[in-house]
Write an enzyme that holds these catalytic residues in place. Structure first.
Site, short mmCIF file in Angstrom:
data_model
loop_
_atom_site.label_atom_id
_atom_site.label_comp_id
_atom_site.label_asym_id
_atom_site.label_seq_id
_atom_site.Cartn_x
_atom_site.Cartn_y
_atom_site.Cartn_z
N LYS A 1 54.55 -14.62 31.59
CA LYS A 1 55.25 -15.92 31.63
C LYS A 1 56.21 -16.00 32.83
O LYS A 1 56.39 -17.07 33.40
CB LYS A 1 56.00 -16.15 30.31
CG LYS A 1 55.07 -16.31 29.09
CD LYS A 1 54.14 -17.51 29.19
CE LYS A 1 53.42 -17.77 27.87
NZ LYS A 1 52.51 -18.93 27.92
N TYR B 1 53.50 -10.01 27.56
CA TYR B 1 53.69 -11.46 27.43
C TYR B 1 54.77 -11.95 28.39
O TYR B 1 54.57 -12.93 29.12
CB TYR B 1 54.07 -11.76 25.98
CG TYR B 1 54.22 -13.21 25.63
CD1 TYR B 1 53.11 -14.02 25.40
CD2 TYR B 1 55.48 -13.78 25.50
CE1 TYR B 1 53.26 -15.35 25.06
CE2 TYR B 1 55.64 -15.10 25.16
CZ TYR B 1 54.53 -15.89 24.94
OH TYR B 1 54.67 -17.22 24.60
P1 NAP Z 1 48.39 -19.88 19.07
O1 NAP Z 1 48.67 -20.57 17.78
O2 NAP Z 1 48.16 -18.41 19.07
O3 NAP Z 1 47.17 -20.63 19.78
C1 NAP Z 1 46.70 -20.16 21.02
C2 NAP Z 1 45.53 -21.00 21.47
O4 NAP Z 1 45.09 -20.49 22.73
C3 NAP Z 1 44.32 -20.95 20.53
O5 NAP Z 1 43.71 -22.22 20.49
C4 NAP Z 1 43.42 -19.94 21.20
O6 NAP Z 1 42.05 -20.10 20.89
C5 NAP Z 1 43.68 -20.29 22.65
N1 NAP Z 1 43.19 -19.29 23.60
C6 NAP Z 1 43.48 -17.97 23.66
N2 NAP Z 1 42.81 -17.37 24.67
C7 NAP Z 1 42.09 -18.36 25.28
C8 NAP Z 1 41.21 -18.41 26.38
N3 NAP Z 1 40.89 -17.30 27.09
N4 NAP Z 1 40.67 -19.60 26.74
C9 NAP Z 1 40.98 -20.71 26.05
N5 NAP Z 1 41.78 -20.74 24.98
C10 NAP Z 1 42.34 -19.57 24.61
O7 NAP Z 1 49.61 -20.11 20.07
P2 NAP Z 1 50.75 -21.25 20.11
O8 NAP Z 1 51.93 -20.74 19.37
O9 NAP Z 1 50.16 -22.57 19.76
O10 NAP Z 1 51.14 -21.19 21.64
C11 NAP Z 1 50.77 -22.20 22.57
C12 NAP Z 1 51.55 -21.96 23.85
O11 NAP Z 1 52.98 -22.00 23.59
C13 NAP Z 1 51.29 -20.61 24.50
O12 NAP Z 1 51.30 -20.74 25.90
C14 NAP Z 1 52.49 -19.78 24.07
O13 NAP Z 1 52.74 -18.70 24.95
C15 NAP Z 1 53.59 -20.83 24.10
N6 NAP Z 1 54.77 -20.49 23.30
C16 NAP Z 1 54.69 -20.40 21.94
C17 NAP Z 1 55.84 -20.11 21.21
C18 NAP Z 1 55.80 -20.04 19.71
O14 NAP Z 1 56.88 -19.75 19.10
N7 NAP Z 1 54.68 -20.30 19.03
C19 NAP Z 1 57.06 -19.90 21.86
C20 NAP Z 1 57.11 -19.99 23.24
C21 NAP Z 1 55.96 -20.30 23.95
P3 NAP Z 1 41.31 -19.30 19.66
O15 NAP Z 1 41.57 -20.11 18.43
O16 NAP Z 1 39.88 -19.27 20.09
O17 NAP Z 1 41.94 -17.93 19.59
#
Ligand code: NAP
Length: 232
Positions: free
Chosen positions: A160, A156
């Site tokens: 990033k 990861y």
């Molecule tokens: P999440 O709840 O795991 O949701 C991820 C989303 O990405 C889901 O809609 C998933 O679809 C989709 N996805 C995965 N692979 C894909 C692909 N090949 N094509 C299209 N869509 C795809 O993650 P989140 O926490 O909302 O994270 C969103 C962003 O914030 C990410 O970039 C993550 O790295 C970043 N981020 C998150 C955190 C945190 O604490 N949550 C912290 C720092 C950064 P499915 O439902 O089909 O699996």
């Protein structure tokens, strides 16, 4: 014509919330979901619970044919794209360490988190050049900052770091055309990826919406959390 925004991985988590906040600001929001049914369910939920109209569309960022098919639809229907939010990501690999990491898992993470975002930008660039105010938002993470980096999440974090580098390179290339291109960390957010204990999704999404709605004289080529610059 309304501003058109496209959010990848928007059927749940931060992407879904970003989509709703942008729709609330008057954007026409294309809610990207690799499973269209899940996208349609999310759009129905936003309409039922918040009275917001979102436009679900099939989008798998690891599948070039899916990206290009969506580009063709957006070209036919809107003729431009104003905001691209590369939000989709996978594989927060807390179970791995760099010295023993499964490189197939690292490759998988790069495929979605780096090459997916990169391909999206390349394919949608011609439509973004038709916008009067193009904004590219790469959703990154503090896990991709050298200063914050520990020994965990090697797949990861590498993905990033590379996304941050891509942000800087694209900015150098595109800012003379009026693009604002930034990397945004949403902070630790309580989603499926972040787990419990993080802050509300609403707060994590707000910093992404900030970058998507920057004025023409706003910052570009930077790394931000909550609208404040952070170290790479
Ligand atoms: P999440 O709840 O795991 O949701 C991820 C989303 O990405 C889901 O809609 C998933 O679809 C989709 N996805 C995965 N692979 C894909 C692909 N090949 N094509 C299209 N869509 C795809 O993650 P989140 O926490 O909302 O994270 C969103 C962003 O914030 C990410 O970039 C993550 O790295 C970043 N981020 C998150 C955190 C945190 O604490 N949550 C912290 C720092 C950064 P499915 O439902 O089909 O699996």
């Amino acid at each position: 014509m309304a501003q058109i925004a496209l959010v990848s991985g928007a059927n749940r988590g931060i992407g879904y919330e970003v989509s709703k906040q942008l729709a609330g600001k008057g954007f026409t929001v294309l809610l990207g979901a690799r499973d269209l049914q899940k996208g349609q369910n999310a759009a129905s939920q936003a309409l039922r619970e918040d009275g917001l109209t979102l436009h679900p569309c099939q989008l798998d960022v690891s599948d070039t044919a899916s990206i290009e098919a969506l580009r063709d639809n957006v070209a036919d229907e809107f003729g431009k794209l104003d905001v691209l939010i590369n939000n989709a990501a996978i594989l927060y690999d807390t179970h791995q360490r760099a010295s023993t990491a499964d490189l197939n898992i690292v490759r998988q993470a790069l495929e979605t988190n780096l090459y997916g975002a990169w391909a999206m930008i390349q394919v949608f660039l011609p439509l973004m050049r038709k916008s009067g105010r193009p904004r590219i938002v790469n959703v990154s993470s503090g896990a991709g900052a050298f200063g914050d980096m520990g020994s965990g999440t090697p797949a990861y974090s590498t993905s990033k770091v590379a996304l941050n580098a891509l942000t800087v390179m694209l900015d150098a290339e595109l800012k003379s055309e009026g693009f604002l291109t930034n990397a945004i960390c949403p902070g630790w957010v309580a989603t499926d990826m972040g787990g419990s204990g993080g802050r509300p999704v609403r707060d994590g999404a707000a910093g992404i919406v900030w970058a998507a709605t920057l004025p023409d004289n706003g910052p570009t080529g930077g790394f931000f959390r909550d609208g404040k610059r952070i170290d790479w």
